[in-house]
Design an enzyme around this catalytic site. Structure first.
Site, mmCIF file in Angstrom:
data_model
loop_
_atom_site.group_PDB
_atom_site.id
_atom_site.type_symbol
_atom_site.label_atom_id
_atom_site.label_comp_id
_atom_site.label_asym_id
_atom_site.label_seq_id
_atom_site.Cartn_x
_atom_site.Cartn_y
_atom_site.Cartn_z
ATOM 1 N N SER A 142 0.858 -1.199 0.000
ATOM 2 C CA SER A 142 0.000 0.000 0.000
ATOM 3 C C SER A 142 0.886 1.238 0.000
ATOM 4 O O SER A 142 1.993 1.221 0.555
ATOM 5 C CB SER A 142 -0.876 0.021 1.254
ATOM 6 O OG SER A 142 -1.529 1.276 1.367
ATOM 7 N N TYR A 156 -2.222 -1.308 10.170
ATOM 8 C CA TYR A 156 -2.297 -1.616 8.734
ATOM 9 C C TYR A 156 -1.060 -1.101 8.005
ATOM 10 O O TYR A 156 -0.419 -1.836 7.244
ATOM 11 C CB TYR A 156 -3.558 -0.974 8.138
ATOM 12 C CG TYR A 156 -3.707 -1.154 6.649
ATOM 13 C CD1 TYR A 156 -4.112 -2.373 6.111
ATOM 14 C CD2 TYR A 156 -3.450 -0.100 5.764
ATOM 15 C CE1 TYR A 156 -4.262 -2.534 4.743
ATOM 16 C CE2 TYR A 156 -3.605 -0.255 4.395
ATOM 17 C CZ TYR A 156 -4.005 -1.477 3.891
ATOM 18 O OH TYR A 156 -4.146 -1.632 2.532
HETATM 19 P P1 NDP Z 1 -11.633 -6.120 -0.411
HETATM 20 O O1 NDP Z 1 -11.952 -6.237 1.040
HETATM 21 O O2 NDP Z 1 -12.539 -5.339 -1.296
HETATM 22 O O3 NDP Z 1 -11.458 -7.599 -1.023
HETATM 23 C C1 NDP Z 1 -10.666 -8.511 -0.305
HETATM 24 C C2 NDP Z 1 -10.556 -9.830 -1.034
HETATM 25 O O4 NDP Z 1 -9.716 -10.676 -0.245
HETATM 26 C C3 NDP Z 1 -11.866 -10.551 -1.197
HETATM 27 O O5 NDP Z 1 -11.819 -11.316 -2.381
HETATM 28 C C4 NDP Z 1 -11.914 -11.446 0.042
HETATM 29 O O6 NDP Z 1 -12.670 -12.628 -0.171
HETATM 30 C C5 NDP Z 1 -10.448 -11.817 0.180
HETATM 31 N N1 NDP Z 1 -10.092 -12.141 1.547
HETATM 32 C C6 NDP Z 1 -10.290 -11.404 2.678
HETATM 33 N N2 NDP Z 1 -9.838 -12.070 3.745
HETATM 34 C C7 NDP Z 1 -9.346 -13.244 3.280
HETATM 35 C C8 NDP Z 1 -8.739 -14.370 3.891
HETATM 36 N N3 NDP Z 1 -8.551 -14.439 5.219
HETATM 37 N N4 NDP Z 1 -8.363 -15.404 3.106
HETATM 38 C C9 NDP Z 1 -8.553 -15.376 1.760
HETATM 39 N N5 NDP Z 1 -9.111 -14.344 1.127
HETATM 40 C C10 NDP Z 1 -9.507 -13.293 1.883
HETATM 41 O O7 NDP Z 1 -10.154 -5.525 -0.459
HETATM 42 P P2 NDP Z 1 -9.376 -4.686 -1.607
HETATM 43 O O8 NDP Z 1 -9.631 -5.288 -2.931
HETATM 44 O O9 NDP Z 1 -9.635 -3.250 -1.392
HETATM 45 O O10 NDP Z 1 -7.852 -4.949 -1.156
HETATM 46 C C11 NDP Z 1 -7.054 -5.964 -1.729
HETATM 47 C C12 NDP Z 1 -5.611 -5.720 -1.293
HETATM 48 O O11 NDP Z 1 -5.203 -4.410 -1.712
HETATM 49 C C13 NDP Z 1 -5.383 -5.786 0.221
HETATM 50 O O12 NDP Z 1 -4.132 -6.358 0.476
HETATM 51 C C14 NDP Z 1 -5.385 -4.308 0.599
HETATM 52 O O13 NDP Z 1 -4.673 -4.077 1.793
HETATM 53 C C15 NDP Z 1 -4.694 -3.705 -0.604
HETATM 54 N N6 NDP Z 1 -4.916 -2.276 -0.773
HETATM 55 C C16 NDP Z 1 -6.186 -1.788 -0.975
HETATM 56 C C17 NDP Z 1 -6.370 -0.417 -1.132
HETATM 57 C C18 NDP Z 1 -7.710 0.200 -1.360
HETATM 58 O O14 NDP Z 1 -7.807 1.418 -1.304
HETATM 59 N N7 NDP Z 1 -8.748 -0.566 -1.643
HETATM 60 C C19 NDP Z 1 -5.229 0.517 -1.085
HETATM 61 C C20 NDP Z 1 -3.950 -0.116 -0.881
HETATM 62 C C21 NDP Z 1 -3.818 -1.450 -0.729
HETATM 63 P P3 NDP Z 1 -13.828 -13.095 0.862
HETATM 64 O O15 NDP Z 1 -15.000 -12.193 0.599
HETATM 65 O O16 NDP Z 1 -14.096 -14.507 0.518
HETATM 66 O O17 NDP Z 1 -13.257 -12.929 2.237
#
Ligand code: NDP
Length: 247
Positions: A142, A156
């Site tokens: 991030s 985080y």
């Molecule tokens: P979301 O919460 O929108 O999506 C998360 C995804 O990860 C879902 O597919 C979810 O599936 C899965 N997930 C969550 N927990 C688990 C777990 N324990 N095991 C397996 N899968 C899991 O997140 P984002 O798309 O926003 O974020 C994705 C990545 O990008 C993260 O690492 C986040 O920190 C990073 N990021 C995001 C930013 C943003 O502004 N959105 C900015 C910077 C970094 P399920 O529903 O099945 O749990």
């Protein structure tokens, strides 16, 4: 001309929604066979797979909590058993629990650390056992792993800073296999985790140079490039895609 990831197999953790789903769709559009993992969203994961297949690609969804070592090892094995090999791991699964540090419970701290750091460690260990020479380890860090604009993200941002040094350190251990290790650092991206509307979004949007949230596809485009053969001399790098947040 063949697509740039033709013949490659990728595993994207947390690929059922948000940035991970966009990465899975983009890698598949570029020709890769893609496995995605998810923890709870079986329907969402199935619809990502259906979308990829509908566009002529190959994909599977695997239920595997990214904090569960055995489940993650099994997901890597299933990917290899299904597609015959593994070339690209995208460590995308991650979460934030925005609140003041002093009010954050031990359980919440553990949850963020276990998913954002330990989850990356265990998936990468499992993947490296199977990965071909010339492979790619790509983690989604991030922009707040480098600079922090807003309160409420202390643990985080610390986990995302850990991903930077993990990336730099590991690049020194696997370079002799031609495996590259990189960290893609998004700024504010419109997803369920960080919706572009609401009070929390206002300061994040204001901190960008482009005065807007990014789209998951804009992160996926950088991941697809790093996964490609063209990016063969990029390793140990922290690559920011943040609309100028950290400028
Ligand atoms: P979301 O919460 O929108 O999506 C998360 C995804 O990860 C879902 O597919 C979810 O599936 C899965 N997930 C969550 N927990 C688990 C777990 N324990 N095991 C397996 N899968 C899991 O997140 P984002 O798309 O926003 O974020 C994705 C990545 O990008 C993260 O690492 C986040 O920190 C990073 N990021 C995001 C930013 C943003 O502004 N959105 C900015 C910077 C970094 P399920 O529903 O099945 O749990």
């Amino acid at each position: 001309m063949s697509k740039k990831l033709e013949g490659k197999t990728a595993l994207v953790t947390g690929g059922s929604r948000g940035i991970g789903a966009a990465i899975a769709r983009r890698l598949a559009a570029d020709g890769a066979q893609v496995a995605i993992t998810y923890s709870r969203g079986a329907d969402a994961a199935a619809s990502v797979v259906k979308g990829i297949e509908g566009a002529g690609g190959k994909a599977i969804a695997i239920q595997a909590d990214a904090t569960d070592r055995k489940a993650v090892q099994a997901a890597v094995e299933k990917t290899v058993n299904t597609f015959g090999k593994l070339d690209v791991l995208v460590n995308n699964a991650g979460t934030a629990i925005p609140k003041k540090f002093e009010e954050t419970t031990l359980e919440e701290l553990d949850q963020v650390i276990n998913l954002n750091i330990r989850g990356v460690f265990i998936a990468t260990q499992a993947a490296l056992k199977q990965m071909n020479d010339g492979g790619r380890i790509i983690s989604i860090g991030s922009s707040v792993g480098e600079r922090m604009m807003t309160p409420g993200l202390v643990p985080y941002s610390a986990t995302k800073a850990a991903i930077r040094m993990f990336t730099q350190g590991l690049s020194r251990e696997v370079g002799d296999r031609g495996i590259t290790v990189n960290n893609v650092q998004p700024g504010p991206i419109d997803t369920d985790l960080n919706p572009a509307s609401g009070d929390w979004a206002t300061p994040q949007k204001a901190a960008t140079a482009l005065n807007r949230y990014g789209k998951a596809e804009e992160v996926a485009a950088l991941v697809a490039f790093v996964a490609s053969r063209e990016a063969s001399y990029i390793t140990g790098a922290n690559l920011t895609v943040d609309g100028g947040t950290n400028a």
